[in-house]
Design a protein around this motif. Structure first.
Motif, PDB file in Angstrom:
ATOM      1  N   ASN A  41       0.790  -1.237   0.000  1.00  0.00           N
ATOM      2  CA  ASN A  41       0.000   0.000   0.000  1.00  0.00           C
ATOM      3  C   ASN A  41       0.821   1.285   0.000  1.00  0.00           C
ATOM      4  O   ASN A  41       0.242   2.367  -0.007  1.00  0.00           O
ATOM      5  CB  ASN A  41      -0.989   0.037   1.167  1.00  0.00           C
ATOM      6  CG  ASN A  41      -1.980  -1.097   1.119  1.00  0.00           C
ATOM      7  OD1 ASN A  41      -2.392  -1.526   0.039  1.00  0.00           O
ATOM      8  ND2 ASN A  41      -2.366  -1.607   2.267  1.00  0.00           N
ATOM      9  N   LEU A  42       2.142   1.232   0.039  1.00  0.00           N
ATOM     10  CA  LEU A  42       2.938   2.456   0.066  1.00  0.00           C
ATOM     11  C   LEU A  42       2.780   3.244  -1.238  1.00  0.00           C
ATOM     12  O   LEU A  42       2.645   4.477  -1.206  1.00  0.00           O
ATOM     13  CB  LEU A  42       4.414   2.152   0.330  1.00  0.00           C
ATOM     14  CG  LEU A  42       5.338   3.368   0.419  1.00  0.00           C
ATOM     15  CD1 LEU A  42       4.864   4.330   1.501  1.00  0.00           C
ATOM     16  CD2 LEU A  42       6.772   2.940   0.672  1.00  0.00           C
ATOM     17  N   LYS A  43       2.770   2.556  -2.348  1.00  0.00           N
ATOM     18  CA  LYS A  43       2.621   3.231  -3.641  1.00  0.00           C
ATOM     19  C   LYS A  43       1.281   3.962  -3.705  1.00  0.00           C
ATOM     20  O   LYS A  43       1.207   5.109  -4.143  1.00  0.00           O
ATOM     21  CB  LYS A  43       2.736   2.200  -4.764  1.00  0.00           C
ATOM     22  CG  LYS A  43       2.814   2.780  -6.131  1.00  0.00           C
ATOM     23  CD  LYS A  43       3.078   1.684  -7.145  1.00  0.00           C
ATOM     24  CE  LYS A  43       3.335   2.258  -8.502  1.00  0.00           C
ATOM     25  NZ  LYS A  43       3.664   1.217  -9.484  1.00  0.00           N
ATOM     26  N   GLU A  44       0.231   3.301  -3.260  1.00  0.00           N
ATOM     27  CA  GLU A  44      -1.103   3.908  -3.262  1.00  0.00           C
ATOM     28  C   GLU A  44      -1.164   5.084  -2.289  1.00  0.00           C
ATOM     29  O   GLU A  44      -1.796   6.098  -2.564  1.00  0.00           O
ATOM     30  CB  GLU A  44      -2.181   2.868  -2.906  1.00  0.00           C
ATOM     31  CG  GLU A  44      -2.390   1.802  -3.964  1.00  0.00           C
ATOM     32  CD  GLU A  44      -1.345   0.687  -3.912  1.00  0.00           C
ATOM     33  OE1 GLU A  44      -0.580   0.602  -2.920  1.00  0.00           O
ATOM     34  OE2 GLU A  44      -1.282  -0.093  -4.887  1.00  0.00           O
ATOM     35  N   TYR A  45      -0.521   4.918  -1.130  1.00  0.00           N
ATOM     36  CA  TYR A  45      -0.493   5.981  -0.127  1.00  0.00           C
ATOM     37  C   TYR A  45       0.158   7.239  -0.699  1.00  0.00           C
ATOM     38  O   TYR A  45      -0.367   8.342  -0.565  1.00  0.00           O
ATOM     39  CB  TYR A  45       0.262   5.504   1.119  1.00  0.00           C
ATOM     40  CG  TYR A  45       0.375   6.544   2.206  1.00  0.00           C
ATOM     41  CD1 TYR A  45      -0.657   6.756   3.105  1.00  0.00           C
ATOM     42  CD2 TYR A  45       1.528   7.325   2.326  1.00  0.00           C
ATOM     43  CE1 TYR A  45      -0.553   7.715   4.105  1.00  0.00           C
ATOM     44  CE2 TYR A  45       1.638   8.287   3.321  1.00  0.00           C
ATOM     45  CZ  TYR A  45       0.597   8.475   4.203  1.00  0.00           C
ATOM     46  OH  TYR A  45       0.699   9.427   5.185  1.00  0.00           O
ATOM     47  N   LEU A  46       1.316   7.057  -1.336  1.00  0.00           N
ATOM     48  CA  LEU A  46       2.030   8.212  -1.883  1.00  0.00           C
ATOM     49  C   LEU A  46       1.261   8.862  -3.034  1.00  0.00           C
ATOM     50  O   LEU A  46       1.342  10.072  -3.224  1.00  0.00           O
ATOM     51  CB  LEU A  46       3.427   7.800  -2.355  1.00  0.00           C
ATOM     52  CG  LEU A  46       4.404   7.414  -1.248  1.00  0.00           C
ATOM     53  CD1 LEU A  46       5.703   6.898  -1.845  1.00  0.00           C
ATOM     54  CD2 LEU A  46       4.661   8.579  -0.306  1.00  0.00           C
ATOM     55  N   ALA A  47       0.505   8.077  -3.789  1.00  0.00           N
ATOM     56  CA  ALA A  47      -0.230   8.610  -4.933  1.00  0.00           C
ATOM     57  C   ALA A  47      -1.575   9.228  -4.531  1.00  0.00           C
ATOM     58  O   ALA A  47      -2.177   9.947  -5.326  1.00  0.00           O
ATOM     59  CB  ALA A  47      -0.460   7.504  -5.962  1.00  0.00           C
ATOM     60  N   HIS A  48      -2.032   8.969  -3.318  1.00  0.00           N
ATOM     61  CA  HIS A  48      -3.346   9.457  -2.886  1.00  0.00           C
ATOM     62  C   HIS A  48      -3.346  10.980  -2.807  1.00  0.00           C
ATOM     63  O   HIS A  48      -2.507  11.588  -2.153  1.00  0.00           O
ATOM     64  CB  HIS A  48      -3.693   8.850  -1.532  1.00  0.00           C
ATOM     65  CG  HIS A  48      -5.153   8.880  -1.236  1.00  0.00           C
ATOM     66  ND1 HIS A  48      -5.832  10.029  -0.941  1.00  0.00           N
ATOM     67  CD2 HIS A  48      -6.065   7.886  -1.217  1.00  0.00           C
ATOM     68  CE1 HIS A  48      -7.100   9.757  -0.743  1.00  0.00           C
ATOM     69  NE2 HIS A  48      -7.267   8.455  -0.905  1.00  0.00           N
ATOM     70  N   LEU A  49      -4.310  11.587  -3.457  1.00  0.00           N
ATOM     71  CA  LEU A  49      -4.364  13.047  -3.562  1.00  0.00           C
ATOM     72  C   LEU A  49      -4.842  13.742  -2.285  1.00  0.00           C
ATOM     73  O   LEU A  49      -4.539  14.911  -2.071  1.00  0.00           O
ATOM     74  CB  LEU A  49      -5.266  13.453  -4.730  1.00  0.00           C
ATOM     75  CG  LEU A  49      -4.795  13.005  -6.118  1.00  0.00           C
ATOM     76  CD1 LEU A  49      -5.833  13.352  -7.168  1.00  0.00           C
ATOM     77  CD2 LEU A  49      -3.460  13.633  -6.450  1.00  0.00           C
TER      78      LEU A  49
END
Length: 182
Positions: A43-51
């Motif tokens: 989930n780190l990639k999704e966390y960083l991409a979350h607006l």
């Protein structure tokens, strides 16, 4: 698809800093470590991409994960990427950086696609010939594609050398269509 020109600008900026500090290889290893960690951590990639997640929270997470593992320059670069809302570009930025580092080292990457496994001595000979013709140290990646009828296809950058049977048959068909029968 992400805009590669945006990623290239960030990579160029960091590459310039790396070249001036004479740490191109060190920073490349650090950036590769960062991308690997982002891909591996759930989930780190999704966390960083979350607006909706504030940049401060993202920078805090980056600081906790990478503190002591990367240099201050790399850490500051990552935080700047977060501040500019380009987190989703990190892996593309690293790919662009690696391309620039290879160019700086006079290395060209090439891909050889063959219908069957190519013997190691032939790969070595082909690598040497490609290196001599390009004037660069060529790193040849070999792939096998059983869909090819025979022959090989080589790609170096944007140049393609197509010596496949399918290409030769296509060329022969074109010549036969143009042939005049008397």
């Amino acid at each position: 698809m992400l805009n590669r020109s945006v990623a290239r600008r960030y990579a160029e900026a960091f590459f310039t800093i790396a070249r001036e500090a004479n740490k191109i290889d060190d920073f490349q290893q650090e950036l590769e470590k960062v991308v690997a960690a982002i891909e591996e951590m759930e989930n780190l990639k999704e966390y960083l991409a979350h607006l909706l997640i504030p940049a401060a929270a993202k920078k805090e997470v980056i600081e906790k994960i990478f503190a002591g593992q990367v240099s201050d320059l790399t850490m500051n670069f990552l935080k700047m990427v977060v501040d500019k809302r380009r987190e989703s570009y990190i892996s593309v930025i690293v790919e662009e950086y690696k391309d620039m580092a290879d160019e700086h080292r006079n290395v060209a990457k090439a891909e050889l696609v063959a219908a069957r496994e190519v013997p190691e001595e032939e790969v070595k000979m082909l690598t040497e010939k490609l290196s001599a013709s390009t004037g660069k140290s060529v790193q040849l990646q070999v792939k096998v594609d059983p869909a090819l009828l025979g022959g090989v296809k080589i790609r170096i950058g944007d140049q393609i050398i197509d010596g496949t049977v399918a290409k030769r048959l296509e060329m022969l068909r074109g010549q036969l269509k143009q042939a005049k029968i008397s």
